[in-house]
Design a protein around this motif. Structure first.
Motif, PDB file in Angstrom:
ATOM      1  N   ASN A 150      20.531 -12.205  15.834  1.00  0.00           N
ATOM      2  CA  ASN A 150      20.575 -13.650  16.100  1.00  0.00           C
ATOM      3  C   ASN A 150      21.016 -14.434  14.866  1.00  0.00           C
ATOM      4  OD1 ASN A 150      19.686 -13.628  18.843  1.00  0.00           O
ATOM      5  ND2 ASN A 150      17.607 -13.216  18.111  1.00  0.00           N
ATOM      6  N   GLU A 151      22.009 -13.886  14.154  1.00  0.00           N
ATOM      7  CA  GLU A 151      22.592 -14.511  12.961  1.00  0.00           C
ATOM      8  C   GLU A 151      21.648 -14.527  11.753  1.00  0.00           C
ATOM      9  OE1 GLU A 151      25.773 -15.027  13.000  1.00  0.00           O
ATOM     10  OE2 GLU A 151      25.708 -14.431  15.099  1.00  0.00           O
ATOM     11  N   THR A 152      20.476 -13.897  11.880  1.00  0.00           N
ATOM     12  CA  THR A 152      19.579 -13.734  10.729  1.00  0.00           C
ATOM     13  C   THR A 152      19.811 -12.352  10.135  1.00  0.00           C
ATOM     14  OG1 THR A 152      17.888 -15.161  11.695  1.00  0.00           O
ATOM     15  CG2 THR A 152      17.189 -13.645   9.958  1.00  0.00           C
ATOM     16  N   GLU A 153      20.075 -12.299   8.838  1.00  0.00           N
ATOM     17  CA  GLU A 153      20.384 -11.003   8.229  1.00  0.00           C
ATOM     18  C   GLU A 153      19.154 -10.107   8.214  1.00  0.00           C
ATOM     19  OE1 GLU A 153      22.568  -9.019   4.330  1.00  0.00           O
ATOM     20  OE2 GLU A 153      22.376 -11.198   4.485  1.00  0.00           O
ATOM     21  N   LEU A 154      19.364  -8.843   8.567  1.00  0.00           N
ATOM     22  CA  LEU A 154      18.294  -7.854   8.593  1.00  0.00           C
ATOM     23  C   LEU A 154      18.149  -7.172   7.239  1.00  0.00           C
ATOM     24  CD1 LEU A 154      19.252  -6.229  12.005  1.00  0.00           C
ATOM     25  CD2 LEU A 154      17.188  -7.574  11.579  1.00  0.00           C
ATOM     26  N   GLU A 155      16.918  -6.933   6.842  1.00  0.00           N
ATOM     27  CA  GLU A 155      16.640  -6.196   5.607  1.00  0.00           C
ATOM     28  C   GLU A 155      16.504  -4.725   5.976  1.00  0.00           C
ATOM     29  OE1 GLU A 155      16.621  -7.367   2.655  1.00  0.00           O
ATOM     30  OE2 GLU A 155      16.464  -9.536   2.914  1.00  0.00           O
ATOM     31  N   LEU A 156      17.609  -3.972   5.876  1.00  0.00           N
ATOM     32  CA  LEU A 156      17.621  -2.569   6.283  1.00  0.00           C
ATOM     33  C   LEU A 156      17.747  -1.660   5.083  1.00  0.00           C
ATOM     34  CD1 LEU A 156      20.053  -2.675   9.357  1.00  0.00           C
ATOM     35  CD2 LEU A 156      17.566  -2.880   9.366  1.00  0.00           C
ATOM     36  N   SER A 157      17.054  -0.527   5.134  1.00  0.00           N
ATOM     37  CA  SER A 157      17.276   0.519   4.146  1.00  0.00           C
ATOM     38  C   SER A 157      18.612   1.187   4.466  1.00  0.00           C
ATOM     39  CB  SER A 157      16.156   1.555   4.190  1.00  0.00           C
ATOM     40  OG  SER A 157      16.216   2.290   5.400  1.00  0.00           O
ATOM     41  N   LEU A 158      19.095   2.021   3.557  1.00  0.00           N
ATOM     42  CA  LEU A 158      20.360   2.715   3.783  1.00  0.00           C
ATOM     43  C   LEU A 158      20.287   3.577   5.043  1.00  0.00           C
ATOM     44  CD1 LEU A 158      23.205   3.518   2.895  1.00  0.00           C
ATOM     45  CD2 LEU A 158      22.185   5.291   1.465  1.00  0.00           C
ATOM     46  N   LEU A 164      21.632   2.454  12.640  1.00  0.00           N
ATOM     47  CA  LEU A 164      22.124   1.353  13.471  1.00  0.00           C
ATOM     48  C   LEU A 164      23.614   1.486  13.712  1.00  0.00           C
ATOM     49  CD1 LEU A 164      21.636  -1.292  14.948  1.00  0.00           C
ATOM     50  CD2 LEU A 164      21.877  -2.501  12.770  1.00  0.00           C
ATOM     51  N   ARG A 165      24.359   1.792  12.682  1.00  0.00           N
ATOM     52  CA  ARG A 165      25.804   1.942  12.846  1.00  0.00           C
ATOM     53  C   ARG A 165      26.136   3.077  13.816  1.00  0.00           C
ATOM     54  NH1 ARG A 165      30.475   2.841   8.136  1.00  0.00           N
ATOM     55  NH2 ARG A 165      32.183   3.183   9.604  1.00  0.00           N
ATOM     56  N   TYR A 166      25.429   4.194  13.686  1.00  0.00           N
ATOM     57  CA  TYR A 166      25.686   5.347  14.555  1.00  0.00           C
ATOM     58  C   TYR A 166      25.388   5.001  16.007  1.00  0.00           C
ATOM     59  CZ  TYR A 166      25.918  10.337  15.768  1.00  0.00           C
ATOM     60  OH  TYR A 166      26.264  11.565  16.296  1.00  0.00           O
ATOM     61  N   PHE A 167      24.294   4.275  16.235  1.00  0.00           N
ATOM     62  CA  PHE A 167      23.967   3.867  17.601  1.00  0.00           C
ATOM     63  C   PHE A 167      25.028   2.916  18.165  1.00  0.00           C
ATOM     64  CE2 PHE A 167      19.335   4.899  16.789  1.00  0.00           C
ATOM     65  CZ  PHE A 167      19.265   5.894  17.763  1.00  0.00           C
ATOM     66  N   LEU A 168      25.451   1.946  17.370  1.00  0.00           N
ATOM     67  CA  LEU A 168      26.430   0.977  17.863  1.00  0.00           C
ATOM     68  C   LEU A 168      27.790   1.616  18.107  1.00  0.00           C
ATOM     69  CD1 LEU A 168      25.625  -2.232  15.770  1.00  0.00           C
ATOM     70  CD2 LEU A 168      24.922  -1.656  18.096  1.00  0.00           C
ATOM     71  N   ASN A 200      11.944   6.647  10.993  1.00  0.00           N
ATOM     72  CA  ASN A 200      13.028   5.696  10.741  1.00  0.00           C
ATOM     73  C   ASN A 200      13.429   4.954  12.006  1.00  0.00           C
ATOM     74  OD1 ASN A 200      14.280   5.760   7.829  1.00  0.00           O
ATOM     75  ND2 ASN A 200      13.674   7.866   8.272  1.00  0.00           N
ATOM     76  N   ILE A 201      13.371   5.631  13.146  1.00  0.00           N
ATOM     77  CA  ILE A 201      13.640   4.961  14.414  1.00  0.00           C
ATOM     78  C   ILE A 201      12.598   3.867  14.651  1.00  0.00           C
ATOM     79  CG2 ILE A 201      13.612   5.229  16.931  1.00  0.00           C
ATOM     80  CD1 ILE A 201      16.135   6.357  15.871  1.00  0.00           C
ATOM     81  N   ARG A 206      11.191  -1.963  14.868  1.00  0.00           N
ATOM     82  CA  ARG A 206      10.382  -3.111  14.462  1.00  0.00           C
ATOM     83  C   ARG A 206      11.251  -4.266  13.985  1.00  0.00           C
ATOM     84  NH1 ARG A 206       6.726   0.788  12.236  1.00  0.00           N
ATOM     85  NH2 ARG A 206       7.611   0.494  10.148  1.00  0.00           N
ATOM     86  N   LYS A 207      12.422  -3.942  13.449  1.00  0.00           N
ATOM     87  CA  LYS A 207      13.282  -4.975  12.879  1.00  0.00           C
ATOM     88  C   LYS A 207      14.241  -5.579  13.904  1.00  0.00           C
ATOM     89  CE  LYS A 207      12.893  -3.008   8.260  1.00  0.00           C
ATOM     90  NZ  LYS A 207      13.563  -2.391   7.097  1.00  0.00           N
ATOM     91  N   ILE A 208      14.622  -4.792  14.921  1.00  0.00           N
ATOM     92  CA  ILE A 208      15.593  -5.306  15.890  1.00  0.00           C
ATOM     93  C   ILE A 208      14.984  -5.512  17.276  1.00  0.00           C
ATOM     94  CG2 ILE A 208      17.532  -4.221  14.686  1.00  0.00           C
ATOM     95  CD1 ILE A 208      17.537  -2.096  16.898  1.00  0.00           C
TER      96      ILE A 208
END
Length: 226
Positions: A150-158, A164-168, A200-201, A206-208
């Motif tokens: 929602n346009e708020t930057e997520l604080e993600l670990s590497l 997230l990238r792999y899922f998308l 990690n999942i 929790r973040k998304i």
């Protein structure tokens, strides 16, 4: 390929350089921040291995300095193992974050992947449409390694960013646990407990939110497009 090693521990500096030379890389080395910056400008390396604790400054500052001039892959090497330190390192522009002590074999694999990703992203950047991955209110920018909800930057670990990238990249497809371990942790997947993936999942959920990542019992996970 030429690798710049910025590490103030003489023994570790020599050990890394020797190991990379054995793999066919060319290396240039520095033991301080300013020396590393001068060598970066002069040598134009293909990747940088960067210690955070340097005698004349913080490696994070050098990382920002390099990133402001180049998209050269940067792998941080550090004894700082707090999640906040990792986030700070990644936000400063690092491509990977490796805590000491580490295996030289793992370092080589991480470096190889960073170089491959850089080549792949260079090709992607020729087509700007491919730099954005989106699903509902979740958006990921491949080029800048930033993710938003929602346009708020997520604080993600590497690791969370890679997941997230792999899922998308594989929306509405069941990804087996073995596939994910292999993709995220490279060839080290044999040494990663399955629980590491589930932890990690859970953090990513929790973040998304819980709406996207579905558990397919006995198999793996699925990113459900909404």
């Amino acid at each position: 390929m030429k690798i710049l090693v910025v590490e103030d521990d003489p023994g570790l500096n020599r050990g890394i350089s020797f190991a990379l030379l054995q793999e066919g890389y060319e290396t240039v080395t520095a033991a301080a921040k300013q020396e590393g910056w001068n060598l970066f400008l002069h040598e134009q390396p293909d990747a940088v291995l960067l210690d955070l604790n340097l005698p004349d400054g913080d490696g994070i500052d050098l990382c920002r300095q390099i990133r402001s001039h180049s998209d050269t892959p940067i792998l941080m090497l550090t004894a700082r193992d707090m999640e906040t330190d990792e986030i700070m390192g990644l936000k400063s522009g690092a491509d990977d974050y490796i805590t000491k002590p580490f295996s030289i074999s793992i370092l080589k694999l991480r470096l190889e992947k960073a170089l491959k990703n850089h080549t792949s992203e260079s090709d992607t950047n020729k087509n700007p449409a491919n730099t954005q991955l989106c699903s509902g209110t979740v958006r990921l920018n491949v080029k800048t390694a930033r993710a938003f909800l929602n346009e708020t930057e997520l604080e993600l670990s590497l690791t969370e960013f890679r997941l997230l990238r792999y899922f998308l990249e594989n929306k509405n497809q069941v990804l087996l646990k073995e596939q994910i371990l292999q993709h995220i942790w490279d060839h080290d997947s044999n040494f990663v407990e399955e629980n590491t993936l589930s932890v990690n999942i859970s953090r990513l959920r929790r973040k998304i939110g819980n709406n996207h990542i579905k558990t397919i019992y006995g198999m793996g996970y699925l990113w459900e497009e909404t």
